[in-house]
Design an enzyme around this catalytic site. Sequence first.
Site, mmCIF file in Angstrom:
data_model
loop_
_atom_site.group_PDB
_atom_site.id
_atom_site.type_symbol
_atom_site.label_atom_id
_atom_site.label_comp_id
_atom_site.label_asym_id
_atom_site.label_seq_id
_atom_site.Cartn_x
_atom_site.Cartn_y
_atom_site.Cartn_z
ATOM 1 N N ASP A 1 -1.862 3.817 -4.728
ATOM 2 C CA ASP A 1 -2.574 2.909 -3.829
ATOM 3 C C ASP A 1 -2.022 1.481 -3.742
ATOM 4 O O ASP A 1 -1.711 1.031 -2.656
ATOM 5 C CB ASP A 1 -4.069 2.858 -4.160
ATOM 6 N N GLU B 1 -6.032 8.968 -6.760
ATOM 7 C CA GLU B 1 -7.218 9.378 -6.014
ATOM 8 C C GLU B 1 -6.800 10.409 -4.978
ATOM 9 O O GLU B 1 -5.915 10.155 -4.153
ATOM 10 C CB GLU B 1 -7.855 8.161 -5.350
ATOM 11 N N GLY C 1 -1.323 11.929 3.702
ATOM 12 C CA GLY C 1 -1.058 12.903 2.636
ATOM 13 C C GLY C 1 -0.216 12.349 1.497
ATOM 14 O O GLY C 1 0.448 13.099 0.801
ATOM 15 N N LYS C 2 -0.289 11.019 1.304
ATOM 16 C CA LYS C 2 0.499 10.386 0.237
ATOM 17 C C LYS C 2 0.079 10.898 -1.140
ATOM 18 O O LYS C 2 0.917 11.287 -1.942
ATOM 19 C CB LYS C 2 0.327 8.856 0.277
ATOM 20 N N HIS D 1 0.835 -1.195 0.000
ATOM 21 C CA HIS D 1 0.000 0.000 0.000
ATOM 22 C C HIS D 1 0.872 1.248 0.000
ATOM 23 O O HIS D 1 1.742 1.408 0.853
ATOM 24 C CB HIS D 1 -0.912 -0.006 1.224
ATOM 25 N N ARG E 1 18.904 15.184 14.936
ATOM 26 C CA ARG E 1 18.839 16.335 14.049
ATOM 27 C C ARG E 1 19.942 16.305 12.997
ATOM 28 O O ARG E 1 19.819 16.896 11.948
ATOM 29 C CB ARG E 1 18.952 17.619 14.879
ATOM 30 N N GLY F 1 2.604 5.401 4.273
ATOM 31 C CA GLY F 1 2.101 6.153 5.416
ATOM 32 C C GLY F 1 0.660 5.748 5.692
ATOM 33 O O GLY F 1 0.007 5.163 4.830
#
Lengths: 89, 316
Positions: free
Chosen positions: B182, B207, B163-164, B143, B250, B158
């Site tokens: 997808d 989509e 927000g893919k 996926h 970081r 994700g």
Amino acid sequence: MTRRSLQLVNRLGLHARAASRLVRTAAGFESAVWLERDGRRVNAKSIMGVLMLAAPLGSELTLECDGPDAEEAAEAIEALVRDRFGEDQ
Amino acid sequence: MNQTLAVADLVERLGERLELHWVGGQRQARHRTLSAVSFRARPSLVGFLNLIHPNQVQVLGDEELDWLDKLDARQRWQTLAEVCACRPAALIVAGGGEVGDDLEEQAADNQTPLLKSPRPAWELVSILQYEVTRALANRQVVHGVFMEIFTIGVLITGEPGAGKSELALELITRGHRLIADDSPEFTQMTPDIIDGSCPEALRDCLEVRGLGVLNVRRMFGDAAVKSNKFLRLILHLHPPQPGDEVSFDRLSGRSDDARVLDLDVPRILLPVLPGRNLAVIAEAAVRNFMLQLKGFDATGDFLERHGRLMGHDRQR
């Protein structure tokens, strides 16, 4: 505003891993945290700034915290430095 | 997924190209199948006649036929019986050689599909091996959105709502290409190559919440989509968790490996924070990854410089 004087007691000084721990500790507080050495003043929440201090063993740093939790922040950072950043030497 | 390939399908695919002609057993060809062999097992799908490691498809070329001809009648009969007893998926007589009556009879007795071709045996073996390995390779649907970013095959993963698709859309508008939204399908081509492609029905489609299904090819042109690409990198989007601020490194970011089929694929973990331009960050992540492939590590390089500044580089 809280101002304290710190001396680095770990062998490698403010090297990458130590600086990283210091920044993480500082970032956990709401107050603004500043570090100064030899006239160079940097934001203690920024890793690059802290690394640019290039502070070796024995250097004197001035820590400045300003904000609602300034006292706790100063205490935590001072403890970290005193504890040699959790390193053996 | 465990793949199988019926001999009938194999002949349908390659029969014309390899000039394969049925000698017998055509009716059984639907039921005789080749099944996937793992990379760790001895590959014995297609090969020259071999009695010790029987191949699933045995090819008899000039040399093999000569050898069989040198045996006396009884030995030859026994040998052919042994070949058929291993229940090969098919026997192919190559190089236009004569299919002996005894071979035809034995194959018929054992209901073994038997074919012949005028093409040389080595050609049949190499082409059949390639096609069969491809058809039987391990497959997995993952996926995420599979894209080509700066020539690198990148899978964006994700949780739903991370927000893919929005990131994919922005990357497409910046000139990168969509392979599959997808459910990209990944195929293990070799131990260290995974090829990703799009299921037929989903091709060109993306989509996006609030917009529904978009046809990327119609909207952005043929250059905005690509049919397949090797998978090299995974970008995993995740919502920021409490404590991230304290645990994030970081200097070097956060990355690990994700297992896809039989390969560990490098994965970069990107926290999704409000006000961050994810497309720019994704592009930068891929550029930095390309540098790492060439042997340049920005973090390591910076730390080396810092070490010199600190004056303790000689102590390390």
